[in-house]
Design a protein around this motif. Structure first.
Motif, PDB file in Angstrom:
ATOM      1  N   LEU A  72      -6.826   1.391   7.132  1.00  0.00           N
ATOM      2  CA  LEU A  72      -5.939   0.902   8.239  1.00  0.00           C
ATOM      3  C   LEU A  72      -6.020  -0.074   8.941  1.00  0.00           C
ATOM      4  N   GLU A  73      -7.612  -0.265   9.324  1.00  0.00           N
ATOM      5  CA  GLU A  73      -8.046  -1.553  10.065  1.00  0.00           C
ATOM      6  C   GLU A  73      -7.683  -2.757   9.313  1.00  0.00           C
ATOM      7  N   ALA A  74      -8.215  -2.534   7.851  1.00  0.00           N
ATOM      8  CA  ALA A  74      -7.587  -4.054   7.148  1.00  0.00           C
ATOM      9  C   ALA A  74      -6.377  -4.135   6.738  1.00  0.00           C
ATOM     10  N   SER A  75      -5.468  -3.116   6.890  1.00  0.00           N
ATOM     11  CA  SER A  75      -3.933  -3.188   6.636  1.00  0.00           C
ATOM     12  C   SER A  75      -3.564  -4.089   7.817  1.00  0.00           C
ATOM     13  N   LEU A  76      -3.987  -3.575   9.010  1.00  0.00           N
ATOM     14  CA  LEU A  76      -3.477  -4.104  10.220  1.00  0.00           C
ATOM     15  C   LEU A  76      -3.736  -5.633  10.505  1.00  0.00           C
ATOM     16  N   VAL A  77      -5.049  -5.845   9.962  1.00  0.00           N
ATOM     17  CA  VAL A  77      -5.501  -7.525  10.128  1.00  0.00           C
ATOM     18  C   VAL A  77      -4.518  -8.237   9.019  1.00  0.00           C
ATOM     19  N   THR A  79     -17.913  16.469  -9.087  1.00  0.00           N
ATOM     20  CA  THR A  79     -16.677  16.453  -9.178  1.00  0.00           C
ATOM     21  C   THR A  79     -15.986  14.816  -8.818  1.00  0.00           C
ATOM     22  N   PRO A  80     -15.014  14.294  -9.180  1.00  0.00           N
ATOM     23  CA  PRO A  80     -14.390  13.136  -8.616  1.00  0.00           C
ATOM     24  C   PRO A  80     -13.566  13.497  -7.339  1.00  0.00           C
ATOM     25  N   ARG A  81     -13.738  14.431  -6.788  1.00  0.00           N
ATOM     26  CA  ARG A  81     -12.870  14.878  -5.483  1.00  0.00           C
ATOM     27  C   ARG A  81     -13.172  13.739  -4.336  1.00  0.00           C
ATOM     28  N   PRO A  82     -14.434  13.640  -4.079  1.00  0.00           N
ATOM     29  CA  PRO A  82     -14.857  12.548  -2.932  1.00  0.00           C
ATOM     30  C   PRO A  82     -14.072  11.243  -3.221  1.00  0.00           C
ATOM     31  N   LEU A  83     -14.247  10.631  -4.473  1.00  0.00           N
ATOM     32  CA  LEU A  83     -13.418   9.511  -4.758  1.00  0.00           C
ATOM     33  C   LEU A  83     -12.007   9.585  -4.514  1.00  0.00           C
ATOM     34  N   ILE A  84     -11.604  10.733  -5.062  1.00  0.00           N
ATOM     35  CA  ILE A  84     -10.050  10.857  -4.818  1.00  0.00           C
ATOM     36  C   ILE A  84      -9.533  10.702  -3.545  1.00  0.00           C
ATOM     37  N   GLY A  85     -10.397  11.437  -2.724  1.00  0.00           N
ATOM     38  CA  GLY A  85     -10.139  11.473  -0.994  1.00  0.00           C
ATOM     39  C   GLY A  85     -10.212  10.072  -0.576  1.00  0.00           C
ATOM     40  N   VAL A  86     -11.239   9.168  -0.920  1.00  0.00           N
ATOM     41  CA  VAL A  86     -11.040   7.748  -0.427  1.00  0.00           C
ATOM     42  C   VAL A  86     -10.181   7.128  -0.948  1.00  0.00           C
ATOM     43  N   ALA A  87      -9.500   7.317  -2.292  1.00  0.00           N
ATOM     44  CA  ALA A  87      -8.498   6.489  -2.869  1.00  0.00           C
ATOM     45  C   ALA A  87      -6.891   6.997  -2.257  1.00  0.00           C
ATOM     46  N   LEU A  88      -7.058   8.197  -1.950  1.00  0.00           N
ATOM     47  CA  LEU A  88      -5.843   8.823  -1.212  1.00  0.00           C
ATOM     48  C   LEU A  88      -5.837   8.294   0.381  1.00  0.00           C
ATOM     49  N   GLY A  89      -6.953   8.091   0.962  1.00  0.00           N
ATOM     50  CA  GLY A  89      -7.180   7.501   2.343  1.00  0.00           C
ATOM     51  C   GLY A  89      -6.701   5.988   2.436  1.00  0.00           C
ATOM     52  N   ILE A  90      -7.244   5.122   1.323  1.00  0.00           N
ATOM     53  CA  ILE A  90      -6.923   3.984   1.168  1.00  0.00           C
ATOM     54  C   ILE A  90      -5.193   3.756   0.996  1.00  0.00           C
ATOM     55  N   ALA A  91      -4.761   4.679   0.244  1.00  0.00           N
ATOM     56  CA  ALA A  91      -3.349   4.547  -0.164  1.00  0.00           C
ATOM     57  C   ALA A  91      -2.602   4.695   0.869  1.00  0.00           C
ATOM     58  N   THR A  92      -2.913   5.781   1.684  1.00  0.00           N
ATOM     59  CA  THR A  92      -2.026   6.004   2.787  1.00  0.00           C
ATOM     60  C   THR A  92      -2.428   4.900   3.695  1.00  0.00           C
ATOM     61  N   ALA A  93      -3.354   4.302   3.994  1.00  0.00           N
ATOM     62  CA  ALA A  93      -3.554   3.199   5.151  1.00  0.00           C
ATOM     63  C   ALA A  93      -2.707   1.801   4.539  1.00  0.00           C
ATOM     64  N   VAL A  94      -2.614   1.755   3.109  1.00  0.00           N
ATOM     65  CA  VAL A  94      -1.810   0.694   2.839  1.00  0.00           C
ATOM     66  C   VAL A  94      -0.302   0.981   2.865  1.00  0.00           C
ATOM     67  N   LEU A  95       0.157   2.393   2.864  1.00  0.00           N
ATOM     68  CA  LEU A  95       1.412   2.480   2.972  1.00  0.00           C
ATOM     69  C   LEU A  95       1.819   2.285   4.493  1.00  0.00           C
ATOM     70  N   LEU A  96       0.802   2.803   5.362  1.00  0.00           N
ATOM     71  CA  LEU A  96       1.105   2.685   6.867  1.00  0.00           C
ATOM     72  C   LEU A  96       1.217   1.185   7.478  1.00  0.00           C
ATOM     73  N   GLY A  97       0.504   0.426   6.751  1.00  0.00           N
ATOM     74  CA  GLY A  97       0.592  -1.072   7.063  1.00  0.00           C
ATOM     75  C   GLY A  97       1.681  -1.724   6.573  1.00  0.00           C
ATOM     76  N   TRP A  98       2.295  -1.191   5.450  1.00  0.00           N
ATOM     77  CA  TRP A  98       3.452  -1.597   5.092  1.00  0.00           C
ATOM     78  C   TRP A  98       4.560  -1.406   5.863  1.00  0.00           C
ATOM     79  N   LEU A  99       4.544  -0.039   6.396  1.00  0.00           N
ATOM     80  CA  LEU A  99       5.614   0.401   7.102  1.00  0.00           C
ATOM     81  C   LEU A  99       5.669  -0.202   8.453  1.00  0.00           C
ATOM     82  N   PHE A 100       4.273  -0.399   8.996  1.00  0.00           N
ATOM     83  CA  PHE A 100       4.093  -1.279  10.353  1.00  0.00           C
ATOM     84  C   PHE A 100       4.668  -2.711  10.362  1.00  0.00           C
ATOM     85  N   TYR A 101       4.647  -3.347   9.190  1.00  0.00           N
ATOM     86  CA  TYR A 101       5.038  -4.640   9.011  1.00  0.00           C
ATOM     87  C   TYR A 101       6.827  -4.498   8.830  1.00  0.00           C
ATOM     88  N   ARG A 102       7.427  -3.391   8.158  1.00  0.00           N
ATOM     89  CA  ARG A 102       8.670  -3.353   8.174  1.00  0.00           C
ATOM     90  C   ARG A 102       9.258  -2.830   9.323  1.00  0.00           C
TER      91      ARG A 102
END
Length: 280
Positions: free
Chosen positions: A13-18, A146-169
């Motif tokens: 989210l920090e990167a998305s806001l920037v 298991t791949p769960r830690p990486l899935i968690g990171v990926a989901l967090g980044i995807a959520t951040a990107v979505l929030l960044g786009w919603l902020f922009y809109r």
């Protein structure tokens, strides 16, 4: 998995806001021709972060066990130091983030395309490298095969990107000051677990003594392979049989750092609103 989701969300989210601030400023000032070099700089920063993460993961596999533990422990400590600096830095400078980025962008526009690429690269690259290092250290600490830690990171980044786009809109407005305070506090707790695990790695590498001197052992009460043991490890990097050194390091980090972080700041509760509005 939750701790890794939190890392991906907070750092992403920090990167998305920037990115939102940079793009929105250029669009609002009618300088869309500068968008291409900005996106180029962002793409280079993302590629560098991914390359750095891959180098950490695959490069460490060629080392001996002791060398792997020494590297993992050392980088975990470095990652905790960077993340600790980052959460305090964001709390202190969030109010001025928009104006600071606008100033850098104006200077880069006057200098040309190369400066624009460099501005976007530096603005996003620092976040990307910090994220790659802390994600690697956290996944290394919480890995359960298991791949769960990486899935968690990926989901967090995807959520951040979505929030960044919603902020922009302009579709979302949240109090970023409160958001970064709550997530920053939780991230300090996660960092404490990563730090303790890093110390354990250094003990296994023979760099720190006391590997067999356990503070307690409640493995029978909280089995590491139970659902609740897995949950505690995934969220807090909990270990049912920590060494005395691990427990002492965990306490010496968590108590003072979390106390200092949660102390009332002179920055007002409305700190985050300009950043949210800037993403419109």
């Amino acid at each position: 998995m939750f701790s890794n989701y939190l890392i991906g969300l907070r750092e992403g989210l920090e990167a998305s806001l920037v990115v939102c601030i940079l793009i929105a400023y250029l669009v609002k000032t009618g300088r869309r021709e500068a968008l291409k070099p900005i996106w180029t700089g962002i793409a280079i920063a993302v590629a560098l972060a991914l390359g750095f993460g891959c180098a950490l993961e695959f490069g460490s596999q060629e080392l001996t066990f002791q060398a792997q533990e020494a590297l993992g422990g050392s980088l975990s400590i470095v990652a905790v130091g960077l993340v600790t600096w980052m959460v305090f830095w964001m709390r202190r400078t969030a109010r001025h983030l928009k104006s600071e980025l606008h100033g850098r962008l104006d200077a880069a526009l006057a200098m040309g395309t190369g400066a624009l690429v460099a501005t976007a690269f530096l603005a996003v690259g620092r976040e990307g490298l910090e994220t790659a290092l802390f994600v690697w250290a956290s996944v290394h600490a919480a890995s359960d095969g298991t791949p769960r830690p990486l899935i968690g990171v990926a989901l967090g980044i995807a959520t951040a990107v979505l929030l960044g786009w919603l902020f922009y809109r302009g579709a979302v407005r949240i109090n970023l000051a409160k958001f970064f305070t709550w997530t920053g506090g939780m991230l300090v707790v996660v960092a404490a677990g990563v730090l303790a695990y890093g110390v354990h790695d250094l003990q296994e590498a023979g760099w720190v003594p006391g590997l067999t001197n356990l503070a307690f052992d409640i493995s029978d009460t909280i089995p590491p392979d139970s659902w609740y043991g897995t949950l505690l490890k995934g969220v807090l990097n909990f270990q049912p049989d920590p060494t005395v050194v691990q427990l002492v390091v965990w306490l010496l980090y968590l108590v003072p750092v979390l106390t200092l972080f949660l102390l009332p700041s002179r920055v007002s509760a409305r700190t985050g609103e300009p950043a949210a509005g800037a993403a419109k």
